[in-house]
Design a protein around this motif. Structure first.
Motif, PDB file in Angstrom:
ATOM      1  N   GLN A   1       0.819  -1.196   0.000  1.00 37.10           N
ATOM      2  CA  GLN A   1       0.000   0.000   0.000  1.00 37.10           C
ATOM      3  C   GLN A   1       0.861   1.257   0.000  1.00 37.10           C
ATOM      4  O   GLN A   1       1.933   1.296   0.599  1.00 37.10           O
ATOM      5  N   ARG A   2       0.367   2.273  -0.669  1.00 36.40           N
ATOM      6  CA  ARG A   2       1.023   3.573  -0.664  1.00 36.40           C
ATOM      7  C   ARG A   2      -0.034   4.612  -0.310  1.00 36.40           C
ATOM      8  O   ARG A   2      -1.014   4.782  -1.034  1.00 36.40           O
ATOM      9  N   LEU A   3       0.178   5.265   0.794  1.00 38.87           N
ATOM     10  CA  LEU A   3      -0.777   6.260   1.271  1.00 38.87           C
ATOM     11  C   LEU A   3      -0.231   7.654   1.014  1.00 38.87           C
ATOM     12  O   LEU A   3       0.980   7.875   1.050  1.00 38.87           O
ATOM     13  N   ARG A   4      -1.126   8.595   0.767  1.00 38.46           N
ATOM     14  CA  ARG A   4      -0.698   9.975   0.492  1.00 38.46           C
ATOM     15  C   ARG A   4      -1.618  10.947   1.211  1.00 38.46           C
ATOM     16  O   ARG A   4      -2.837  10.838   1.143  1.00 38.46           O
ATOM     17  N   TRP A   5      -1.006  11.876   1.907  1.00 40.41           N
ATOM     18  CA  TRP A   5      -1.723  12.918   2.625  1.00 40.41           C
ATOM     19  C   TRP A   5      -1.387  14.239   1.950  1.00 40.41           C
ATOM     20  O   TRP A   5      -0.235  14.649   1.895  1.00 40.41           O
TER      21      TRP A   5
ATOM     22  N   LEU B   1       1.066  11.963  16.213  1.00 37.41           N
ATOM     23  CA  LEU B   1       2.321  11.895  15.467  1.00 37.41           C
ATOM     24  C   LEU B   1       2.112  12.259  13.996  1.00 37.41           C
ATOM     25  O   LEU B   1       2.921  12.975  13.397  1.00 37.41           O
ATOM     26  N   LEU B   2       1.041  11.775  13.405  1.00 41.41           N
ATOM     27  CA  LEU B   2       0.783  12.053  11.994  1.00 41.41           C
ATOM     28  C   LEU B   2       0.551  13.544  11.758  1.00 41.41           C
ATOM     29  O   LEU B   2       0.978  14.089  10.734  1.00 41.41           O
ATOM     30  N   ASN B   3      -0.131  14.184  12.667  1.00 44.44           N
ATOM     31  CA  ASN B   3      -0.372  15.617  12.502  1.00 44.44           C
ATOM     32  C   ASN B   3       0.911  16.425  12.633  1.00 44.44           C
ATOM     33  O   ASN B   3       1.098  17.431  11.942  1.00 44.44           O
ATOM     34  N   VAL B   4       1.810  15.984  13.512  1.00 46.05           N
ATOM     35  CA  VAL B   4       3.108  16.647  13.617  1.00 46.05           C
ATOM     36  C   VAL B   4       3.866  16.496  12.299  1.00 46.05           C
ATOM     37  O   VAL B   4       4.473  17.449  11.798  1.00 46.05           O
ATOM     38  N   ALA B   5       3.822  15.288  11.723  1.00 41.47           N
ATOM     39  CA  ALA B   5       4.492  15.049  10.441  1.00 41.47           C
ATOM     40  C   ALA B   5       3.886  15.907   9.337  1.00 41.47           C
ATOM     41  O   ALA B   5       4.600  16.467   8.501  1.00 41.47           O
ATOM     42  N   ARG B   6       2.551  16.015   9.327  1.00 43.51           N
ATOM     43  CA  ARG B   6       1.886  16.822   8.297  1.00 43.51           C
ATOM     44  C   ARG B   6       2.280  18.284   8.410  1.00 43.51           C
ATOM     45  O   ARG B   6       2.587  18.931   7.402  1.00 43.51           O
ATOM     46  N   ARG B   7       2.270  18.794   9.644  1.00 43.27           N
ATOM     47  CA  ARG B   7       2.613  20.202   9.820  1.00 43.27           C
ATOM     48  C   ARG B   7       4.061  20.481   9.429  1.00 43.27           C
ATOM     49  O   ARG B   7       4.368  21.519   8.837  1.00 43.27           O
ATOM     50  N   TRP B   8       4.949  19.540   9.764  1.00 42.75           N
ATOM     51  CA  TRP B   8       6.349  19.737   9.387  1.00 42.75           C
ATOM     52  C   TRP B   8       6.501  19.712   7.871  1.00 42.75           C
ATOM     53  O   TRP B   8       7.206  20.543   7.304  1.00 42.75           O
ATOM     54  N   ALA B   9       5.831  18.772   7.200  1.00 45.68           N
ATOM     55  CA  ALA B   9       5.913  18.688   5.745  1.00 45.68           C
ATOM     56  C   ALA B   9       5.432  19.988   5.110  1.00 45.68           C
ATOM     57  O   ALA B   9       6.047  20.516   4.175  1.00 45.68           O
ATOM     58  N   SER B  10       4.337  20.523   5.627  1.00 43.38           N
ATOM     59  CA  SER B  10       3.801  21.764   5.101  1.00 43.38           C
ATOM     60  C   SER B  10       4.777  22.926   5.337  1.00 43.38           C
ATOM     61  O   SER B  10       4.982  23.767   4.459  1.00 43.38           O
ATOM     62  N   SER B  11       5.414  22.949   6.518  1.00 49.66           N
ATOM     63  CA  SER B  11       6.358  24.026   6.822  1.00 49.66           C
ATOM     64  C   SER B  11       7.593  23.962   5.939  1.00 49.66           C
ATOM     65  O   SER B  11       8.277  24.965   5.743  1.00 49.66           O
ATOM     66  N   GLN B  12       7.885  22.778   5.396  1.00 48.27           N
ATOM     67  CA  GLN B  12       9.044  22.604   4.525  1.00 48.27           C
ATOM     68  C   GLN B  12       8.695  22.789   3.046  1.00 48.27           C
ATOM     69  O   GLN B  12       9.525  22.532   2.167  1.00 48.27           O
ATOM     70  N   GLY B  13       7.459  23.228   2.776  1.00 40.15           N
ATOM     71  CA  GLY B  13       7.046  23.473   1.397  1.00 40.15           C
ATOM     72  C   GLY B  13       6.629  22.238   0.642  1.00 40.15           C
ATOM     73  O   GLY B  13       6.472  22.281  -0.584  1.00 40.15           O
ATOM     74  N   ALA B  14       6.439  21.122   1.333  1.00 44.35           N
ATOM     75  CA  ALA B  14       5.990  19.890   0.686  1.00 44.35           C
ATOM     76  C   ALA B  14       4.475  19.912   0.533  1.00 44.35           C
ATOM     77  O   ALA B  14       3.752  20.176   1.497  1.00 44.35           O
ATOM     78  N   ALA B  15       4.004  19.628  -0.673  1.00 41.25           N
ATOM     79  CA  ALA B  15       2.561  19.648  -0.929  1.00 41.25           C
ATOM     80  C   ALA B  15       1.891  18.335  -0.557  1.00 41.25           C
ATOM     81  O   ALA B  15       0.684  18.293  -0.315  1.00 41.25           O
ATOM     82  N   VAL B  16       2.662  17.246  -0.539  1.00 38.67           N
ATOM     83  CA  VAL B  16       2.098  15.940  -0.197  1.00 38.67           C
ATOM     84  C   VAL B  16       3.041  15.229   0.766  1.00 38.67           C
ATOM     85  O   VAL B  16       4.251  15.462   0.785  1.00 38.67           O
ATOM     86  N   LEU B  17       2.458  14.351   1.575  1.00 37.96           N
ATOM     87  CA  LEU B  17       3.214  13.501   2.492  1.00 37.96           C
ATOM     88  C   LEU B  17       2.923  12.061   2.110  1.00 37.96           C
ATOM     89  O   LEU B  17       1.785  11.609   2.182  1.00 37.96           O
ATOM     90  N   ASP B  18       3.950  11.339   1.664  1.00 42.35           N
ATOM     91  CA  ASP B  18       3.804   9.961   1.195  1.00 42.35           C
ATOM     92  C   ASP B  18       4.205   8.965   2.276  1.00 42.35           C
ATOM     93  O   ASP B  18       5.134   9.220   3.050  1.00 42.35           O
TER      94      ASP B  18
END
Length: 257
Positions: free
Chosen positions: A73-77, A234-251
């Protein structure tokens, strides 16, 4: 090769991530797989690159399909819908439909196609701390290292096969040159007494032209019996960090459990 645990006992396994052979030397693939499977002191080998074309080669060496299909499986946020829309418009060469300034502003509209997931608070008493590699590299009696290795031992004692997540291994993983990253982050989930309950490891990948910038969830692990709310924290921390780094998606690739 990598370190794993089976109910507390340490074992070594090896994962084949890529097999590439020039078409004129395809017969050499047999020698490559033979060398891979014959590594000394390795208890099991696994391939993450097998497909319908390479299946006969692996079958010749008695490989068996993994019964846990969830590993495929490959999940994407999506952390920024606007940035994804901008990249898709540019990739599809539809930019002429909108002025360039309008396309650029799409990346500033994270809620363009719907409201963002607003679950940001975990269960009472749990909090997330960033972990620096320097803390894990500290003296063996350092509090961060000790707490980390106590948690790692609990994870190793859990039923089934698991990855070795000791402080020493995590330092190696964070400095692995085979995992290119523009930025990376590691967090520990702790209870009110400071005891570790889980970890989250994320990296931002180098941006590719015509693609939305991506971050990858490299590891997410919690003690058996952890709540869904703890995972969400934990997932929300990862999402917020990804967004702060300019990443549009989290895989999340090869997701299990």
């Amino acid at each position: 090769p990598g370190a794993f645990t089976v109910e507390g006992a340490a074992v070594w396994g090896a994962t084949c991530k890529s097999v590439l052979v020039d078409e004129g030397h395809r017969s050499g693939s047999t020698s490559l797989i033979r060398a891979f499977t014959a590594q000394p002191a390795v208890s099991f080998v696994y391939s993450a690159t097998a497909n319908a074309n390479s299946a006969p080669l692996y079958k010749a060496f008695k490989f068996s399909p993994c019964p846990d299909v969830r590993g495929n499986q490959r999940l994407r946020w999506i952390t920024s819908r606007g940035a994804v829309a901008k990249a898709l418009l540019e990739r599809a060469r539809l930019g002429w439909l909108l002025p360039r300034i309008a396309i650029a502003r799409l990346s500033q509209l994270p809620g363009l196609f719907g409201s963002a997931d607003r679950r940001g608070r975990g269960p009472s008493g749990l909090h997330v701390d960033p972990v620096e590699v320097a803390d894990l590299l500290g003296e063996r009696s350092g509090p961060c290292r000790e707490a980390w290795n106590r948690w790692s031992a609990q994870m190793a004692a859990a039923p089934g096969l698991g990855a070795d997540r000791s402080a020493e291994t995590m330092v190696w993983r964070l400095s692995d040159p085979d995992w290119p990253a523009d930025a990376q982050a590691l967090w520990a989930l702790r209870d009110t007494d400071g005891n570790m309950q889980g970890l989250c490891m994320v990296r931002r990948l180098p941006c590719q032209r015509g693609q939305p910038c991506k971050a990858e969830l490299m590891d997410l692990a919690l003690l058996p019996g952890s709540t869904v709310e703890a995972t969400a924290l934990l997932l929300n921390v990862a999402r917020r960090w990804a967004s702060s780094q300019g990443a549009a998606v989290l895989d999340a690739k090869r997701w299990t459990g």
